[in-house]
Design an enzyme around this catalytic site. Structure first.
Site, mmCIF file in Angstrom:
data_model
loop_
_atom_site.group_PDB
_atom_site.id
_atom_site.type_symbol
_atom_site.label_atom_id
_atom_site.label_comp_id
_atom_site.label_asym_id
_atom_site.label_seq_id
_atom_site.Cartn_x
_atom_site.Cartn_y
_atom_site.Cartn_z
ATOM 1 N N PRO A 1 0.845 -1.199 0.000
ATOM 2 C CA PRO A 1 0.000 0.000 0.000
ATOM 3 C C PRO A 1 0.880 1.249 0.000
ATOM 4 O O PRO A 1 1.871 1.300 0.742
ATOM 5 C CB PRO A 1 -0.820 -0.128 1.288
ATOM 6 C CG PRO A 1 -0.104 -1.110 2.141
ATOM 7 C CD PRO A 1 0.706 -1.985 1.232
ATOM 8 N N HIS A 2 0.572 2.199 -0.851
ATOM 9 C CA HIS A 2 1.379 3.424 -0.896
ATOM 10 C C HIS A 2 0.500 4.601 -1.269
ATOM 11 O O HIS A 2 -0.579 4.429 -1.836
ATOM 12 C CB HIS A 2 2.526 3.275 -1.903
ATOM 13 C CG HIS A 2 2.068 2.945 -3.297
ATOM 14 N ND1 HIS A 2 1.834 1.645 -3.707
ATOM 15 C CD2 HIS A 2 1.769 3.722 -4.358
ATOM 16 C CE1 HIS A 2 1.435 1.649 -4.969
ATOM 17 N NE2 HIS A 2 1.378 2.902 -5.393
#
Lengths: 153, 491
Positions: free
Chosen positions: A66-67
């Site tokens: 996740p970013h």
């Protein structure tokens, strides 16, 4: 930029429990917000959610990255979460996810940041590396594993 | 009045053409208000039918057209179902498609019996209205930019593909029983149903497999012949098992499921043709069924029709779905939503023509009762579906994939895949120069579409929000490309 430059052992959470994708992202945002130069957890959380809306950051084999691009983030920061019990993360192979490398990136992201993301994907794509990370006993051990870069072909 | 050909045919084609144009034009407004678009076709048929000097009563034609239509619709449904995404939901969907269908039929039949129908007629009615139509669900959701949570959407989709065969078998068997007057024997009945399903399944798998081999090996001189071949496979998949007492509809769906999940030559073209066929089938089926109905008889169906429709929507469907999904660990909101959106489509009305053809007593009244039940059960869930999505919180966190501006289709199966993305500000590649992207080996950006202009991609081309880009990639690197680029466009 090396992966170890953006990590620290207090942003590595090993064997914690979360119940859903949302609470995982909240936990990740909390860890990322601890660093100096980071935006608020709320802001990071929202950017992570925004990226997930485009499509899951799950890579398959139980890992996800996740970013998010965060407006008031001044430098790139990473965090690792390993769950005690894997959760549904809409991964492309439908396998529940237990290993996460979360990234908060400045809004004006550069190709260096992009390369970090690709590096993480490379490391997580290696099944031996995944096994090691799953077996590591503590945050320090995880950090050590990340530090010893795998041999590149 | 037009006794000479080609005048008769010309009249017929003109009328059909006008009806089709009308139906297509009305599809958009209906999408906006959330009424299933097929219902609009039905109403157009009903309206035109009531204005004809002589009422249209060709049930033979309707049945044949309806059967062909359902074959095309199920085939298209199977082709577009991504088996890898739905196979986990095969067990619950199968239970819904068999047990829940029978249970729903029995519950509706009980209600019909209570309002004065004979037991066999009541059972027949129950069987006729027992299967759902997922296409109606998805067409009601389209345009609202809502995507259902995967488990919910996949269950509904699979259920509706698998439950039509069951409803068909029930209806045909019960009609045969009514006509021959043989007493109802449960054991023989269950055996018969099981046999039909097994034959359908086996033949469907066989035709799907053979069809795949055929499509891969054969070289045809024109690309348009590939869809002609798949169309032939659809007809065979229905015809062959039906001749051998199997379920043709199950075979069609299964064969398409097999075909659709293989690498095929000219795949996009094949899918496009079948999509168009399915639409044409939907429109024609509903138009003809609308033509068949007599408004006065619908009025007569009145309170009984309404009551049965409400029993189906509020009691039979929800009860059976909730019961059948109990062992599968669905969240209460998920099974609640699935229970609520039991939209009825063309299948019940097609099935209702069958007893009329067979000459079952009172079947004409039955046809109108079914008509009523279907309209109500398309209207209530159809009009409330967006509200239901919000209430049951079954919306997927992910955005719906936007449509591509440019399609690149491979005529033959190739070892590289071409993926298209729309650049979103939240994606990491937004604002980055193409030359500095860390792409895996063998991957490259092919071209870029920016505000209706197709641009070549150079080292220094900066990717901007709302650009559409096409990337070639080896299948094993797909995930990494998705990680970098974000929002994929529809295939």
């Amino acid at each position: 930029m090396q992966l170890t430059d953006i990590l620290s052992s207090d942003r590595i959470a090993v064997d914690i429990a979360v119940s859903s994708k949302k609470s995982l992202l909240e936990k990740a945002a909390e860890l990322l917000a601890q660093s100096a130069g980071s935006a608020s957890a709320r802001e990071i959380f929202e950017s992570l959610c925004q990226r997930e809306r485009l499509g899951s950051t799950g890579l398959g084999h139980g890992v996800a990255i996740p970013h998010g691009r965060v407006a008031s983030q001044t430098e790139v920061i990473g965090a690792i979460i390993r769950l005690r019990r894997s959760i549904e993360f809409d991964a492309p192979d439908h396998v529940a996810v237990d290993l996460f490398f979360a990234l908060a990136v400045p809004e004006q992201c550069t190709d260096a940041h992009l390369r970090l993301l690709a590096d993480i994907a490379e490391q997580f794509g290696d099944s031996g590396r995944r096994d090691e990370l799953r077996q590591a006993g503590s945050a320090q051990e995880v950090l050590k594993l990340i530090a010893e870069q795998p041999v590149r072909p | 009045m037009f006794e000479t050909e080609p005048a008769t045919t010309a009249m017929l084609l003109t009328a059909a053409g006008l009806l089709l144009v009308l139906s297509v034009l009305f599809s958009r407004p209906s999408e906006r208000i959330g009424i299933p678009v097929v219902l609009v076709f039905l109403l157009i048929g009903l309206f035109v039918g009531s204005r004809l000097p002589e009422h249209f009563v060709d049930f033979d034609l309707a049945f044949r057209l309806g059967t062909v239509g359902l074959v095309l619709i199920l085939f298209d449904g199977g082709l577009n179902t991504q088996f890898r995404q739905v196979r986990r939901y095969l067990a619950p969907a199968s239970i819904l498609a068999t047990l829940a269908v029978v249970g729903t039929a029995v519950l509706v039949a009980t209600a019909a019996w209570l309002v004065g129908l004979g037991w066999m007629e009541a059972l027949l009615l129950g069987a006729i209205v027992s299967s759902t139509d997922a296409a109606a669900v998805f067409s009601s959701l389209r345009g609202s930019n809502v995507q259902l949570r995967r488990r919910v959407g996949a269950t509904l989709e699979l259920e509706s593909g698998l439950n039509d065969p069951m409803a068909v078998i029930l209806t045909l068997t019960l009609t045969a029983q009514l006509m021959t007057g043989t007493p109802f024997a449960l054991g023989a009945f269950v055996l018969d149903v099981a046999l039909q399903l097994v034959i359908g399944l086996v033949v469907g798998l066989g035709i799907g497999w053979l069809g795949t081999q055929l499509l891969r090996r054969v070289r045809v001189p024109a690309a348009g012949l590939y869809p002609a071949l798949t169309l032939a496979l659809a007809l065979l998949a229905f015809g062959v098992p039906t001749i051998f007492m199997g379920s043709g509809f199950l075979a069609v769906y299964v064969a398409a499921l097999v075909l659709g999940n293989q690498r095929l030559p000219y795949r996009a073209g094949i899918l496009r043709v079948h999509d168009a066929m399915a639409w044409l089938a939907q429109i024609s089926m509903f138009l003809v069924l609308g033509l068949l109905a007599v408004p006065e008889m619908l009025m007569q169906a009145g309170w009984r029709g309404l009551l049965l429709a409400l029993v189906l929507a509020f009691i039979a469907r929800p009860l059976m779905v909730l019961l059948c999904l109990l062992p599968f660990g669905y969240r209460r909101s998920e099974s609640g939503f699935i229970a609520w959106v039991g939209l009825r489509g063309a299948v019940p009305i097609l099935l209702a023509t069958y007893p009329v053809l067979a000459g079952v007593n009172g079947s004409y009244e039955l046809f109108h009762l079914v008509f009523f039940v279907v309209v109500v059960n398309a209207l209530i869930p159809g009009a409330t579906i967006r509200w239901a999505v919000a209430l049951f919180k079954v919306e997927q966190a992910e955005q719906q994939r936007p449509p591509p501006v440019l399609e690149i289709n491979a005529i033959e199966a190739l070892p590289v895949q071409i993926m298209s993305f729309r650049i979103d500000p939240a994606a990491m590649v937004s604002g980055i120069q193409a030359g500095s992207l860390p792409l895996p080996e063998g991957a490259d950006i092919l071209l870029l579409v920016r505000q209706k202009q197709v641009l070549p991609v150079r080292e220094d081309t900066v990717l901007k929000p709302d650009d559409h880009i096409h990337v070639m990639v080896r299948p094993e690197d797909k995930r990494r490309i998705e990680l970098l680029f974000g929002l994929r466009e529809e295939d």
